[in-house]
Structures are given as C-alpha cells and as structure tokens.
Design a protein around this motif. Structure first.
Motif, PDB file in Angstrom:
ATOM      1  N   ALA A   1      -4.546  -4.709  -0.442  1.00 33.19           N
ATOM      2  CA  ALA A   1      -4.100  -3.664  -0.101  1.00 33.19           C
ATOM      3  C   ALA A   1      -3.677  -2.555  -1.505  1.00 33.19           C
ATOM      4  CB  ALA A   1      -2.539  -4.036   0.412  1.00 33.19           C
TER       5      ALA A   1
ATOM      6  N   ASN B   1      -5.150   6.593  -0.845  1.00 38.18           N
ATOM      7  CA  ASN B   1      -4.228   6.928   0.342  1.00 38.18           C
ATOM      8  C   ASN B   1      -3.983   5.456   1.116  1.00 38.18           C
ATOM      9  OD1 ASN B   1      -4.564   7.460   3.328  1.00 38.18           O
ATOM     10  ND2 ASN B   1      -4.521   9.449   2.506  1.00 38.18           N
ATOM     11  N   ARG B   2      -2.577   5.561   1.537  1.00 42.75           N
ATOM     12  CA  ARG B   2      -2.084   4.504   2.182  1.00 42.75           C
ATOM     13  C   ARG B   2      -2.686   4.278   3.395  1.00 42.75           C
ATOM     14  NH1 ARG B   2       3.398   5.955   4.158  1.00 42.75           N
ATOM     15  NH2 ARG B   2       1.993   7.226   5.728  1.00 42.75           N
TER      16      ARG B   2
ATOM     17  N   SER C   1      -5.448   0.847  -1.627  1.00 45.56           N
ATOM     18  CA  SER C   1      -4.773   2.082  -1.680  1.00 45.56           C
ATOM     19  C   SER C   1      -5.272   2.754  -2.797  1.00 45.56           C
ATOM     20  CB  SER C   1      -3.463   1.648  -1.370  1.00 45.56           C
ATOM     21  OG  SER C   1      -3.136   0.825  -2.587  1.00 45.56           O
TER      22      SER C   1
ATOM     23  N   SER D   1      -6.317   2.588   3.126  1.00 40.89           N
ATOM     24  CA  SER D   1      -6.278   1.233   2.834  1.00 40.89           C
ATOM     25  C   SER D   1      -5.503   0.233   3.976  1.00 40.89           C
ATOM     26  CB  SER D   1      -4.867   1.249   1.658  1.00 40.89           C
ATOM     27  OG  SER D   1      -4.229   0.103   1.490  1.00 40.89           O
ATOM     28  N   SER D   2      -4.559   0.779   4.867  1.00 36.62           N
ATOM     29  CA  SER D   2      -4.159   0.305   6.085  1.00 36.62           C
ATOM     30  C   SER D   2      -5.304  -0.019   7.273  1.00 36.62           C
ATOM     31  CB  SER D   2      -2.914   1.133   6.545  1.00 36.62           C
ATOM     32  OG  SER D   2      -1.738   1.259   5.696  1.00 36.62           O
TER      33      SER D   2
ATOM     34  N   ALA E   1       0.887  -1.045   0.120  1.00 43.38           N
ATOM     35  CA  ALA E   1       0.001   0.058  -0.077  1.00 43.38           C
ATOM     36  C   ALA E   1       0.698   1.178  -0.201  1.00 43.38           C
ATOM     37  CB  ALA E   1      -0.926  -0.126   1.325  1.00 43.38           C
ATOM     38  N   THR E   2       2.102   1.311   0.594  1.00 39.22           N
ATOM     39  CA  THR E   2       2.812   2.229   0.846  1.00 39.22           C
ATOM     40  C   THR E   2       3.487   2.691  -0.388  1.00 39.22           C
ATOM     41  OG1 THR E   2       3.311   1.939   3.266  1.00 39.22           O
ATOM     42  CG2 THR E   2       5.124   3.152   2.233  1.00 39.22           C
TER      43      THR E   2
ATOM     44  N   THR F   1       1.352   4.019  -3.282  1.00 37.31           N
ATOM     45  CA  THR F   1       0.550   5.347  -3.298  1.00 37.31           C
ATOM     46  C   THR F   1       1.646   6.362  -3.290  1.00 37.31           C
ATOM     47  OG1 THR F   1       0.234   4.919  -1.051  1.00 37.31           O
ATOM     48  CG2 THR F   1      -1.569   4.724  -2.301  1.00 37.31           C
TER      49      THR F   1
ATOM     50  N   THR G   1     -10.630  11.072   3.091  1.00 35.43           N
ATOM     51  CA  THR G   1     -10.285   9.687   3.405  1.00 35.43           C
ATOM     52  C   THR G   1     -10.610   9.100   4.801  1.00 35.43           C
ATOM     53  OG1 THR G   1      -8.058  10.175   2.383  1.00 35.43           O
ATOM     54  CG2 THR G   1      -7.916   8.666   4.014  1.00 35.43           C
TER      55      THR G   1
END
Lengths: 236, 261, 300
Positions: free
Chosen positions: A146, A155-156, A150, A159-160, A62-63, A66, B24
């Motif tokens: 993931a 957005n990380r 994401s 998603s996290s 995910a990181t 993004t 978000t």
C-alpha cells in the motif's frame, strides 16, 4: 516520544483508531449471528485476521501516506518527513496488530481457531504464535505494498484499487494457482483460510513477511521524493 | 425539464472530461488489468479456452471474456469513483455549484453518469482488445455483434449499479471506509457462495451479471446456478432502477442536510 | 546573515522551466519579492525552504549551501516558513498545533516549548481561542496560527508566501504590522503579488518575471525608474486596451469623457499631464517593459 505519538495519532484522525476496532467488533457481531445460523465459525473468524485486517490496515496506510493537510510545513521541518511518515506507519501497524492480538484471545479461549495442517501437531503455544505470525506477515505485506503503490501512483484511490484487485485475486484464484505455478507460492497471502492443507505454509509465511520487509525501505526511499509528495496532494 | 436536462448534460460532459484527464484512472486501471491478465495466463481454464478458441462455441468464448472482466475490474472501478464527491468538497467546487440555481439532483445524475462512463473506458478498451483477438484468432466476425450484446447486457448494468453507489454514498461515508467496505461487498455479494452465510451473490441483486450472463447467453462464471431470460431481464431492470434510485435518494438527503446547515 | 542566489535554475518534469538562471542577494531585514502569478516566486520560496531542490546554480543561506542535502537540513534549523496554501490539522487546537510543530522543530524541552507556544499565541493574539480546534478558525486566524508556527524556533530566516491573500482589510493591516515587527535581526522574505503589502512593509525589493529577477533595489529606485512614464490622459472615447506603447492603470468615467492613468508613452493625439509615479505604476512599468534584462550574475 509519547507526546509525539499521541499527536501523530490525532493528526491522522480518530478514524485511524476506530477502523480496526470497528472491524473486529463487526466480525464478533457477525460471528454471533452465524453461530445462530449454525455456520462453522473457525474459518470465518480466522478470515477476519488473515484476510480483512491486513487489507484494512493497508488502506489506512495508503490514506496516511498520501494525505497530510500540512505537508508543505512538514517538509520544512528539521525532522525529516520520511521519518515522520514512517513513524505514522509504525503507529498504524502496531495499533492494528495490538487490536488483532487482543481480539485473538477470544477464538483461542473459545477454541474457535482455524489451524493449518502444518501447525496441527504443534503445542498450544506454538499454534497461537504461529497463527498470529501468519496474519501479521500478511498485514506487513499489505502495508508495504500500500505504501509503495500509493507513493508511486501518488494517489490513495489508485493504490486502494490495486490492493482491492490483489485481494480478490488472492481469495479466489491463488489456492488453485499455487498448485500449478510454484513461483507464485511466495505471493500466496491467505493460505490459512483458502488452502490450509499446503505443505509450504511456514515457508510461505516467512516469504510473505520477507517481501513486506523488503518493500518497506522502498517505500521509505519513495518518501524522499518531496516534489512527488507535493504533486500527489494537489491531484485527485 | 429542459433546463434540468441541460444541467444534467453539462455536468455529465464535464465530469466525463475531468475523469478522462485523470492519469490515476488510466494508470490504476492499466495496472489492475495487467495484473488480471497476468494471473489469468496461469489459470488452466483460461489458457484452455485461449488455446482452443476455435473448438469452443463463439458465444461461449465472448461471454467468458465478458464475465472475466466483470469479475475483478468493477472493484477498481468502484474504488476509483468513490473520491469524486470528496474532491468537490476539498476543492470547494461543491459550494460554488450549490450557489448556482441549477438542480442538485440533475448535477448528481450528471456526475454519476459522466464519471462512470469515463472510468469504464479502460474496461471497454480491454474488452475490445480481447474481442479483437478473438475475431483475429477465430476469423468469426459474429463475435462483434455478440460482444456488443454481452457488454450491454452484462457489464453496463453492473457498472451503472457500482457507479451509482460509489459516486453517491461517500457523501455520507468516509471514502477509505467505503472503499474497504466495497471490496468486501464485491467479494461477498458477487463472487462468493459460502456455505450457510447469507449472500447476495446468488440473488438478482448481484451486479456482477450472473443472471444476465446465464439467462441471456446460457453460460456464466458467477455463482448463479440457474437463470432464465426473464430473470436476466429482472436483474437488469432492478440494477438499473436501483442505480437511479440511490442517486436520487442521496441527492435528496444532501439537499436536506444543506437545508439544516 | 544574507542569502545569495546565483544562476539558480529549476526545471520540472516535462521540461517546464520555473526558474531560469535567477540571481539575487537578500540582505538582513524585510525583503519583498513581487511578481505576477506564475513568475516562479513559490518555486523560489520552496527551494529556499528546502522543499524542492534546485536543478542547477548556487544557493547560500548564510554559510549553508542550499544545493546539498546537509546544507538544506541546516537551513531548516534556522528557517520559519508560512506557505501560500496553509494547510492545518483540523482536529488540533492552535495550542496543540504549535506544540506539535515545536516538537518537529526540535524544541525538545517540554517546559521551554510550552512557554514559547504561549508567547507566540500572545504575539499573534490567539490566546483567548487557543483551545479551539483549527477547523473552526477563520482564514485570518489560521494565518496567524501559521505565522506563529513559523516563529517557534526564533528563525534567522523567515519566508512568508502570499500571507495576506484572502484576508479582510483589517486582518491584512494587522498581519502587515506583525510582519514589519519581525524584520529585526533576521531575513524576512515576503513574497506577494499585492503591491500594497510590499509598500507597507519592505524597503528592499525584487521583482520576478518568467523565472528571473528583473529588478532589485529599493522602493525609491523602483519609483524613480518610472519617472516621466506615468500620465493622466483624457479622451472622448475609450482607449484601446492592447496598445503596445502604454498600459492603462486606472479608468474613470467622467460622463462626457474618460480619464485614464497610463504608464508608458501617451498617444500623440491626446493631451497628457505627467503624474507622480507610485509603486503600482513601477510594478506595471517593469512587468510590461519588453527590453528589461534580468539582474546580472553575482560575484562571490
């Protein structure tokens, strides 16, 4: 290709390399501690593979999906960014799997593996391969989810958060839920740890892998949305 | 002191507005809430309570709903707050703010409270919807003051605790690493009672609220076997105190780090 | 090679019109694109670079159609791009960064790629710091590394978006000279809102406002447009800032009086002396001319 991969690794940052190693090292250290506390280690060690390595790899994906500081330049390259991103994902996943496989030697040699009922009567090779396949399937599921989450939320952290909630629910509720709700069976991610007695373990593992493999092209298609990618990097 | 309070209040209001405007936060929270509700509809205990609401004591129903929210949603809450300090760094706002004569500690407290309240709004909304449904189905208006009490005693201290750590610790930890660790912590330190493995989930340090829930209202879904009101107060005070303490410590560490640069 | 844009529209989600039927022809050589923030310059640059897709209209870079996926891929092969917000990979050195971008640009021959990287490091005067990590670079050095990456494939079409923003005067001069030296057998599109950058580098320019091109011509054409519209006005007290008839370009406090350089029609009750216009006056005049029509549709 080797040069390209080594650059992709460095572009993503050395932390990508260290995270799975740290996780495995942490688990080994904690296992030693638990050994002295007289705790049964098999299930704990297996949870490191099936429960923790997959979500950690998912967070890393995910990181990576993004966050690219040079995204705008990347998008002007003749080599398509969705392919670059996919290559990074493959590097992350293969690295995690490689670390996992190396670490898997330790419980195998020390006879500390936790085997689900469906594998108990198999020979040693099938047992080993089955157990590795089990956590690799879950890892692919988390990685795909993931990636898609994401890119959809751009957005990380979002998603996290979703992955974190799924993980908690899977650990604490799914074992009971699959007993009463059969359609949830393909979504059961940690059967080896929380319900080793289930009769659909093999089918479940294949279903989980299949879902992961289906979601992967979805993520790849979402990577084509350059406007969304650009917007994602400017938000947070 | 007044100046510090003004800085705190300004930072708090600004962070609140900014976090409220982040799609978000709402999208992620909504998805997690929908997922949670979806799963709950398959949990026999939940469907049993929902199907026989009138047969259960109203307090038990309200506490059950409160505990349920505090079971999963703080995970998303903590993860969503963890990137706030990093954002300031990325956008260079931190440099801008450091150049002002305002108190760093007051700003960090303001950031912590403002962004925590804003991120808690989707949780509060879902909580109120649930309470509304309980009142509508049971016709028992007493659920409203009870809900106020359970939210204040069980959810708020836990969210403050999680918020304080999530806002301030990423000053020194890579955000994804903190987020990964936080998920593991929430499971191990709040929801799980393993055999032989040491855990915080049965201590008064658990922000899930088991001690307040059981100690004040006599029922809980968390792995706390026994708790009285005194232990509930102890847990509540410890959680709030630690929230304030961790922000203070991190603020001082940041100042020390800046002075070294 | 030239670039032809006809009736190009870009509508973002939420019905935000960034480009409104834009028409422009860009010949070989340096070409300056001027406009205020929010005029649509960056959107145009990003569409030309294949990052964003135009909503409708025509766009040709040479013979490649920028409105199709295949065309965009072909354009990327001959493109060099330096974005406004240049992000770099902090843990790579300039040499590694250029090598990596070279790989992405399809420079597969390792020896040739390394040679090209060294040439460009030399060109942008970064050879002596080429092994330092990019995170240790100053803004100007990062920009130079940025232009080097854009030149790796010897592009036929070079886009530089706000290249001198945030640079100190010396770095700016150096960067402008570098850009001027690049405008040989290629299209160099320089987008900026800093009038001085255009004055020092480009003969051909276009000006954008509200997603349209409102002027296209040479620097001389632009200055000619402003003839008899620039005045020196002396007044005892301050002039109103929001007068619709003129725009104050500069103000000097002379103690007993105030001296203004204005563009437009001077107030009738004050003495005004005509002045020779410069590029900045031309820019101000066009930006505030309410009846200015966008440039007409190109005939292909």
């Amino acid at each position: 290709m080797f040069t390209r991969i080594s650059y992709e690794l460095r572009v993503m940052g050395r932390r990508i390399i260290w995270i799975p190693i740290t996780l495995v090292a942490g688990f080994i250290a904690f296992a030693f501690l638990l050994h002295f506390l007289g705790v049964n280690l098999e299930r704990f060690i297996s949870s490191g593979f099936e429960m923790f390595l997959p979500i950690v790899t998912g967070f890393v994906v995910a990181t990576s999906a993004t966050q690219d500081p040079a995204l705008e330049i990347q998008l002007t390259m003749p080599r398509k960014y969705h392919n670059t991103s996919l290559l990074r994902l493959v590097v992350i996943v293969l690295w995690s799997i490689a670390i996992g496989l190396i670490a898997a030697i330790i419980p195998t040699v020390t006879h500390l593996t936790f085997v689900p009922d469906q594998l108990k009567n198999s020979n040693a090779a099938v047992k080993f391969l089955g157990l590795q396949f089990s956590w690799i399937a879950t890892t692919l599921w988390f990685v795909s989810v993931a990636l898609v989450a994401s890119l959809l939320t751009r957005n990380r952290s979002a998603s996290s958060a979703i992955l974190g909630a799924i993980w908690i629910v899977e650990v604490l509720f799914m074992a009971h839920l699959v007993e009463t709700t059969s359609w949830l069976q393909p979504l059961f991610l940690f059967p080896t740890i929380v319900a080793p007695q289930i009769t659909f373990w093999t089918v479940n593992r294949l279903e989980v892998l299949l879902i992961g493999l289906i979601l992967l092209p979805v993520g790849w298609l979402l990577l084509h949305n350059t406007e969304g990618l650009l917007k994602g990097t400017s938000e947070e | 002191m007044n100046e510090k309070f003004a800085v705190f209040w300004g930072a708090c209001a600004y962070e609140f507005k900014m976090q409220c405007k982040r799609p978000t936060v709402w999208v992620a929270m909504l998805l997690v809430e929908l997922f949670m509700i979806g799963i709950m509809t398959r949990v026999p205990e939940f469907t049993n309570v929902l199907g026989h609401l009138k047969q259960f004591p109203i307090l038990r129903v309200v506490v059950y709903w409160t505990d349920l929210l505090n079971y999963i949603l703080p995970v998303a809450f903590g993860i969503l707050l963890a990137d706030r300090l990093q954002r300031d760094k990325r956008t260079r706002v931190d440099e801008l703010l450091t150049a002002t004569p305002s108190s760093h500690t007051a700003r960090l407290y303001g950031k912590f409270l403002g962004s925590s309240i804003a991120t808690a709004l989707p949780i509060l909304l879902l909580f109120l919807i649930g309470i509304g449904i309980i009142v509508a189905l049971t016709g028992n208006i007493v659920a409203l003051p009870m809900a106020l009490a359970t939210f204040a005693a069980v959810i708020i201290p836990g969210l403050l605790f999680v918020g304080a750590f999530s806002v301030s610790l990423p000053a020194f930890i890579w955000v994804p690493l903190y987020q990964i660790g936080f998920v593991g912590y929430w499971f191990w330190g709040n929801l799980y009672q393993p055999k032989g493995i040491p855990t915080l989930s049965t201590s008064i340090l658990t922000p899930a609220g088991g001690y307040m829930s059981l100690g004040f209202f006599g029922t809980s879904i968390f792995p706390v076997a026994k708790a009285n009101a005194i232990q509930g107060i102890e847990s509540l005070l410890v959680l709030v105190f630690l929230s304030l303490l961790v922000v203070l410590i991190i603020s001082k560490l940041q100042k020390w780090q800046q002075a070294k640069m | 090679m030239d670039i032809r844009i006809n009736n190009l529209e870009k509508i973002y989600r939420g019905n935000v019109h960034a480009l409104n039927g834009l028409n422009l022809e860009i010949p070989n050589g340096m070409f300056g694109l001027l406009g205020p923030n929010g005029a649509g310059k960056t959107t145009l640059m990003r569409i030309l670079a294949g990052i964003l897709h135009g909503t409708s209209g025509e766009l040709y870079v040479g013979e490649h159609n920028g409105m199709t996926a295949a065309g965009r891929t072909e354009i990327k092969r001959i493109l060099g791009y330096l974005p406004q917000d240049l992000g770099v990979y902090p843990d790579l050195s300039a040499r590694e960064f250029l090598d990596y971008i070279g790989i992405l640009k399809g420079l597969n021959d390792k020896k040739a790629r390394h040679k090209r990287v060294e040439e460009l490091l030399e060109l942008v005067a970064l050879t002596h710091v080429a092994n330092r990590k990019l995170k240790t670079y100053s803004g100007g050095m990062k920009r130079r590394a940025g232009i080097a990456q854009a030149l790796l494939n010897d592009p036929k079409f070079l886009i530089v978006d706000e290249p001198t923003a945030g640079l100190d005067p010396e770095e700016r001069i150096r960067f402008r000279n570098l850009l001027s030296s690049l405008g040989g057998n290629r299209v160099v599109l320089l987008s900026t809102h800093i009038v001085e950058d255009i004055a020092q580098t480009s003969q051909n320019i276009a000006m954008m406002r509200n997603g349209q091109v409102i002027f296209k011509g040479t620097l001389t054409d632009l200055i000619n447009e402003t003839q008899n519209k620039v005045w020196n006005v002396t007044s005892a007290g301050p002039l109103p800032q929001d007068n619709p008839n003129f725009v104050i370009v500069s103000t000097m406090n002379m103690g007993a009086s105030m001296q203004y350089r204005i563009v437009g029609t001077p107030p009738a009750n004050l003495s005004a002396t005509p002045l020779a216009p410069n590029l900045e006056d031309g820019y101000v005049w066009l930006m505030h001319a309410p009846d200015r029509q966008p440039t007409s549709t190109l005939k292909r």
